[in-house]
Write a protein that holds these residues in place. Structure first.
Motif, short mmCIF file in Angstrom:
data_model
loop_
_atom_site.label_atom_id
_atom_site.label_comp_id
_atom_site.label_asym_id
_atom_site.label_seq_id
_atom_site.Cartn_x
_atom_site.Cartn_y
_atom_site.Cartn_z
N LEU A 242 29.07 41.21 34.65
CA LEU A 242 30.46 40.98 34.25
C LEU A 242 31.31 42.24 34.29
O LEU A 242 32.53 42.17 34.09
CB LEU A 242 30.47 40.40 32.82
N THR A 243 30.70 43.39 34.54
CA THR A 243 31.47 44.65 34.61
C THR A 243 31.48 45.22 36.03
O THR A 243 31.99 46.31 36.24
CB THR A 243 30.87 45.70 33.66
N THR A 244 30.91 44.49 36.99
CA THR A 244 30.91 44.95 38.39
C THR A 244 31.70 43.97 39.26
O THR A 244 31.74 42.75 39.00
CB THR A 244 29.48 45.07 38.94
N LYS A 245 32.32 44.50 40.29
CA LYS A 245 33.15 43.66 41.17
C LYS A 245 32.31 42.62 41.88
O LYS A 245 32.70 41.45 42.00
CB LYS A 245 33.85 44.56 42.18
N LYS A 246 31.13 43.03 42.36
CA LYS A 246 30.24 42.11 43.07
C LYS A 246 29.76 40.98 42.16
O LYS A 246 29.71 39.81 42.55
CB LYS A 246 29.05 42.89 43.63
N GLU A 272 39.48 38.13 33.17
CA GLU A 272 40.59 39.08 33.18
C GLU A 272 40.57 39.95 31.92
O GLU A 272 40.85 41.16 31.97
CB GLU A 272 41.93 38.33 33.28
N THR A 273 40.24 39.33 30.78
CA THR A 273 40.16 40.09 29.53
C THR A 273 39.06 41.14 29.60
O THR A 273 39.25 42.28 29.15
CB THR A 273 39.91 39.14 28.34
N ILE A 274 37.91 40.75 30.17
CA ILE A 274 36.80 41.71 30.29
C ILE A 274 37.21 42.87 31.20
O ILE A 274 36.93 44.04 30.90
CB ILE A 274 35.56 40.99 30.84
N THR A 278 37.46 46.72 30.06
CA THR A 278 36.66 47.72 30.79
C THR A 278 37.54 48.87 31.24
O THR A 278 37.15 50.04 31.15
CB THR A 278 35.97 47.07 32.00
N GLN A 279 38.72 48.55 31.70
CA GLN A 279 39.66 49.60 32.11
C GLN A 279 40.09 50.45 30.92
O GLN A 279 40.18 51.69 31.02
CB GLN A 279 40.90 48.96 32.76
#
Length: 438
Positions: A242-246, A272-274, A278-279
């Protein structure tokens, strides 16, 4: 209620000018203090009075805090005001205890009247008094203490968790006036439980770490919620995905296939919230690292801790922000106890049993230390922490307990590194007993 026996020790005692209570006429409060601490010594001029029924020979036990009076007399500082402050968001109550005369007066201020309070402190200084203030900790108290710091010769924070038990034993009623008076009295007696006051920079670092941790907690909660929703439709995920683009792309594709259109929008919002959180975590980490770069003292200590395998920027910075000044601890065992990594001890007679860890202190830094210990054990380097862990496992200790013991050992190593200002590799070369566990 009959008053306790009053003994006159004026012939045995030589201390003069010490008085611990308001006045001899105010007996009820003296009785309550006597009930809480077993005995209360009151010194007026050359007369020493004791409330209680202890043998005369035990009066020698009170010499340590009688000696405080002698030391201050020798330093020419006999006129001292002990100010006990019960602070709240809208107002604060101050009890002024004059050590010389024993007079206790109480005044309530609004928070906007802090200028008036500083004027009163300034008047005490102009009249030759030294002011020693004790403040009960509360959110927002940092601003208050920074404002009055230059107007007092001593400033301490009250340990609220420990002091609340004193308040229950001393007073049957509870209000701001009684709390402030009790703080002032116990501060004068040298019996006030206090906590460390961090500097402004240490406070700022703690706030930045808390901001980062709060985003991590929020992201974890959202991840858990999304994970449970996806399982309802047979979609398995892990937190790393859930924290990686792939990983997110895979989840989106599978969601389009298995999840009804009416529920897909909700899942997109969770994702989107995650991504947003993360950002924010990345931004706060960069902010923290920039803050450390501009502070040489913090930067040096962080670099020393990072020499330990498994210790990164966040763990090192969190540890430093938690203990602040390592010089305030006698040894690594004290630091481990401060972080709640020592076992509870239950002792009765000849029987002594160790229970689970106390879990006192900051739970977030404690969890980070445990995770760092786990990473250290998984590293390829042959280090003292890993050898210590494996030794416990071979002796039959459960792996979870051995992990906690290794985390406790890691705390001792981190403390030793900060105290000695030496990197971890240097300790291995020098075979420091504290780190090797010899």
């Amino acid at each position: 209620m009959t008053p306790p026996e009053i003994r006159d020790y004026s012939k045995e005692a030589t201390i003069k000018g010490r008085r611990l209570d308001f006045s001899l006429g105010n007996k009820p409060r003296a009785w309550r203090l006597a009930d809480a601490s077993c005995r209360l010594i009151i010194v007026v001029e050359s007369t020493v009075l004791e409330y209680g029924n202890s043998p005369e020979t035990k009066v020698a036990k009170h010499k340590p805090y009688q000696g405080v009076g002698m030391k201050q007399r020798a330093n020419g500082r006999e006129k001292v005001i002990y100010a006990g402050v019960d602070y709240h968001k809208s107002s604060f109550t101050v009890a002024y205890l004059d050590r010389l005369t024993g007079v206790l007066s109480t005044r309530k201020y609004k928070t906007e009247e802090i200028g008036k309070f500083k004027e009163h402190l300034k008047n005490f200084q102009e009249n030759g008094y030294g002011v020693r203030a004790a403040v009960e900790t509360l959110t927002g108290v940092t601003y208050f203490t920074e404002e009055i710091r230059n107007y007092v010769e001593e400033l301490v924070y009250v340990n609220t968790n420990r002091f609340k038990h004193i308040l229950k034993g001393v007073n049957s009623a509870k209000n701001d006036r009684i709390d402030a008076e009790t703080i002032a009295i116990y501060h004068e007696m040298g019996l006030l439980p206090t906590v460390y006051i961090p500097t402004r920079k240490e406070k700022e670092l703690r706030m930045k770490i808390k901001e980062r941790d709060s985003y991590v907690d929020m992201r974890r909660d959202v991840m858990n919620r999304l994970h449970s929703i996806l399982l309802e439709y047979g979609i398995k995920t892990n937190k790393r995905e859930l924290t990686t683009k792939k990983g997110v792309e895979r989840i989106k594709e599978e969601t389009k296939e298995k999840v009804p259109p009416s529920m897909q929008e909700m899942i997109w919002r969770y994702i989107e919230t995650i991504e947003y959180l993360t950002q924010k975590i990345r931004e706060t980490e960069e902010d923290i690292k920039g803050f450390i770069e501009n502070e040489e003292e913090f930067k040096e200590r962080v670099e020393l801790l990072k020499s330990i395998p498994g210790i990164g920027d966040i763990v090192a910075i969190s540890f430093i922000s938690s203990i602040c000044d390592e010089k305030r601890f006698e040894n690594g065992d004290k630091v481990a106890a401060y972080l709640g990594l020592v076992p509870r001890v239950r002792s009765s007679g000849d029987n002594e049993r160790n229970g689970r860890i106390t879990r006192k202190g900051n739970s977030r830094i404690r969890n980070k230390i445990v995770q760092a210990a786990r990473a250290l054990l998984n590293s390829k380097s042959n280090n003292s922490i890993k050898r210590f862990y494996l030794k416990l496992v071979r002796r039959g200790v459960e792996k979870k307990k051995a992990l906690i013991a290794a985390a406790r050992k890691l705390v001792k190593v981190m403390f030793a590194i900060l105290r000695e200002r030496k990197k971890f590799v240097d300790f291995i070369d020098d075979k420091c007993n504290l780190c090797v566990g010899g």
